[in-house]
Design an enzyme around this catalytic site. Structure first.
Site, PDB file in Angstrom:
ATOM      1  CB  THR A   1      12.460  10.457 -11.085  1.00  0.00           C
ATOM      2  OG1 THR A   1      11.675   9.685 -11.983  1.00  0.00           O
ATOM      3  CG2 THR A   1      11.973  10.248  -9.662  1.00  0.00           C
TER       4      THR A   1
ATOM      5  CG  ASN B   1      18.219  12.562 -15.637  1.00  0.00           C
ATOM      6  OD1 ASN B   1      19.057  13.292 -16.166  1.00  0.00           O
ATOM      7  ND2 ASN B   1      18.406  11.274 -15.440  1.00  0.00           N
TER       8      ASN B   1
ATOM      9  N   GLY C   1      13.601  -0.700 -19.425  1.00  0.00           N
ATOM     10  CA  GLY C   1      13.929   0.477 -18.631  1.00  0.00           C
ATOM     11  C   GLY C   1      14.943   0.238 -17.534  1.00  0.00           C
TER      12      GLY C   1
ATOM     13  N   GLY D   1       7.800  13.031 -22.085  1.00  0.00           N
ATOM     14  CA  GLY D   1       9.175  13.339 -21.711  1.00  0.00           C
ATOM     15  C   GLY D   1      10.152  12.252 -22.135  1.00  0.00           C
TER      16      GLY D   1
ATOM     17  CE  LYS E   1      12.983  12.167 -15.348  1.00  0.00           C
ATOM     18  NZ  LYS E   1      13.189  11.090 -16.331  1.00  0.00           N
TER      19      LYS E   1
ATOM     20  CG  ASP F   1      16.372  10.241 -18.164  1.00  0.00           C
ATOM     21  OD1 ASP F   1      16.830   9.400 -17.367  1.00  0.00           O
ATOM     22  OD2 ASP F   1      15.446  11.026 -17.876  1.00  0.00           O
TER      23      ASP F   1
HETATM   24  P1  ATR Z   1       6.449  10.538 -19.951  1.00  0.00           P
HETATM   25  O1  ATR Z   1       6.885  11.942 -19.658  1.00  0.00           O
HETATM   26  O2  ATR Z   1       6.838   9.554 -18.884  1.00  0.00           O
HETATM   27  O3  ATR Z   1       6.853  10.076 -21.308  1.00  0.00           O
HETATM   28  P2  ATR Z   1       3.741  11.443 -20.505  1.00  0.00           P
HETATM   29  O4  ATR Z   1       4.197  12.796 -20.829  1.00  0.00           O
HETATM   30  O5  ATR Z   1       2.554  11.283 -19.618  1.00  0.00           O
HETATM   31  O6  ATR Z   1       4.852  10.539 -19.838  1.00  0.00           O
HETATM   32  O7  ATR Z   1       3.503  10.675 -21.870  1.00  0.00           O
HETATM   33  C1  ATR Z   1       2.856   9.469 -21.915  1.00  0.00           C
HETATM   34  C2  ATR Z   1       2.934   8.903 -23.335  1.00  0.00           C
HETATM   35  O8  ATR Z   1       2.173   7.696 -23.364  1.00  0.00           O
HETATM   36  C3  ATR Z   1       2.321   9.808 -24.382  1.00  0.00           C
HETATM   37  O9  ATR Z   1       3.017   9.608 -25.589  1.00  0.00           O
HETATM   38  C4  ATR Z   1       0.896   9.288 -24.469  1.00  0.00           C
HETATM   39  O10 ATR Z   1       0.236   9.565 -25.675  1.00  0.00           O
HETATM   40  P3  ATR Z   1      -0.685  10.906 -25.811  1.00  0.00           P
HETATM   41  O11 ATR Z   1       0.286  12.019 -26.074  1.00  0.00           O
HETATM   42  O12 ATR Z   1      -1.555  10.629 -26.971  1.00  0.00           O
HETATM   43  O13 ATR Z   1      -1.427  11.049 -24.514  1.00  0.00           O
HETATM   44  C5  ATR Z   1       1.151   7.816 -24.365  1.00  0.00           C
HETATM   45  N1  ATR Z   1      -0.001   7.028 -23.982  1.00  0.00           N
HETATM   46  C6  ATR Z   1      -0.582   6.964 -22.767  1.00  0.00           C
HETATM   47  N2  ATR Z   1      -1.619   6.090 -22.790  1.00  0.00           N
HETATM   48  C7  ATR Z   1      -1.694   5.597 -24.065  1.00  0.00           C
HETATM   49  C8  ATR Z   1      -2.549   4.642 -24.742  1.00  0.00           C
HETATM   50  N3  ATR Z   1      -3.540   4.023 -24.100  1.00  0.00           N
HETATM   51  N4  ATR Z   1      -2.289   4.394 -26.023  1.00  0.00           N
HETATM   52  C9  ATR Z   1      -1.287   5.006 -26.692  1.00  0.00           C
HETATM   53  N5  ATR Z   1      -0.453   5.903 -26.117  1.00  0.00           N
HETATM   54  C10 ATR Z   1      -0.654   6.201 -24.831  1.00  0.00           C
END
Ligand code: ATR
Length: 274
Positions: free
Chosen positions: A65, A90, A238, A132, A69, A105
């Protein structure tokens, strides 16, 4: 335990909050498996050494996790189609010196959507978020025959997923054009904020929208799931995906189907939902 006990687990950082051991153990006992499932908190710089150590120690395999990944993908000597399609791994399984990387996933998303009663073939699906989790969701939905659009706060990241993009600001108006919304951003983890409010969801439900899958997991409902349910939509979060991906991982570890009902029940109990 004896000399033949198989070693399984989950590796992440942090991993203390992981529900996985709480539902793997009862499932292993239920199935009479001579195996243990442990949680390993491993920092990024130690991950490669951890994988090699587990391989040398004769572990069967483990779940991977955040934040490992991507590195797990790089360390795999063979990869499943879903791993190749998402660039993320994963589940690692050791087999005759090989390190097999998979992405369960993807199947977790497909199964969670199936639970919602949404037929993906020919459906229209909107993925919110392009990290991701968004990548895994978009790949899973497209592979199952859905027409996928992606919206992300940072549009460039959305475009990288290779599907048509909906502007972030247009999502409230566009929501009703889709049969299914899969939310993958980190918004809502605080238990308070939601990318879509109840009014928007109600109006979308009056058009085509039928279901919302929120990949965010919280012990209580996420604000998005709460709002979607109040708007009359079918919802899943989730926790269902977590168990579905684990059942798929079990299949990879043991080559036979998981006791999925036992896993679901134990996961719900561990999450305080029973
Ligand atoms: P994961 O791999 O778990 O999906 P990540 O790569 O950190 O995590 O991605 C987080 C997602 O949440 C992204 O789509 C991010 O948007 P950005 O690419 O613009 O950063 C989104 N995200 C995080 N905070 C946000 C907010 N306040 N409003 C809208 N989208 C948000």
């Amino acid at each position: 335990m004896d000399a033949g006990t198989a070693l399984l687990g989950v590796v992440g950082h942090p991993v203390a909050h992981s529900l996985s051991p709480a539902f793997w153990e009862p499932a292993l006992r239920h199935d009479g498996r001579n195996a243990v499932f442990l949680a390993f908190d491993v920092q990024a710089q130690d991950f490669a050494a951890f994988v090699e150590g587990m391989r040398v120690a004769g572990a069967r395999g483990f779940n991977v996790t955040v934040p490992h990944k991507g590195p797990a993908f790089d360390l795999s000597t063979e990869r499943s189609e879903a791993a190749e399609g998402t660039g993320a791994v994963n589940v690692l399984v050791f087999e005759e010196g090989k390190v097999m990387g998979s992405n369960t996933d993807v199947q977790g998303v497909v199964e969670a959507v199936r639970d919602l009663g949404v037929e993906l073939g020919g459906s229209r699906a909107l993925v919110l978020g392009a990290g991701g989790a968004g990548r895994a969701a978009a790949f899973a939905l497209a592979r199952s025959g859905a027409e996928v659009r992606v919206a992300n706060r940072t549009p460039q990241r959305a475009r990288e997923l290779g599907h048509p993009v909906v502007e972030w600001a247009d999502v409230p108006d566009a929501a009703g054009d889709f049969d299914l919304i899969v939310h993958t951003t980190t918004v809502g983890m605080d238990g308070e904020s939601s990318v879509l409010g109840q009014d928007v969801l109600r109006s979308a439900a009056g058009r085509n929208l039928r279901a919302v899958l929120d990949v965010v997991y919280r012990p209580d409902e996420t604000p998005l799931v709460r709002a979607a349910r109040a708007a009359g939509l079918r919802t899943a979060d989730g926790l269902r995906m977590l168990v579905h991906q684990a059942a798929e991982a079990w299949q990879l570890f043991f080559g036979s189907p998981a006791p999925a009902d036992v896993m679901h029940e134990a996961a719900a109990a561990a999450a305080g939902r029973r």
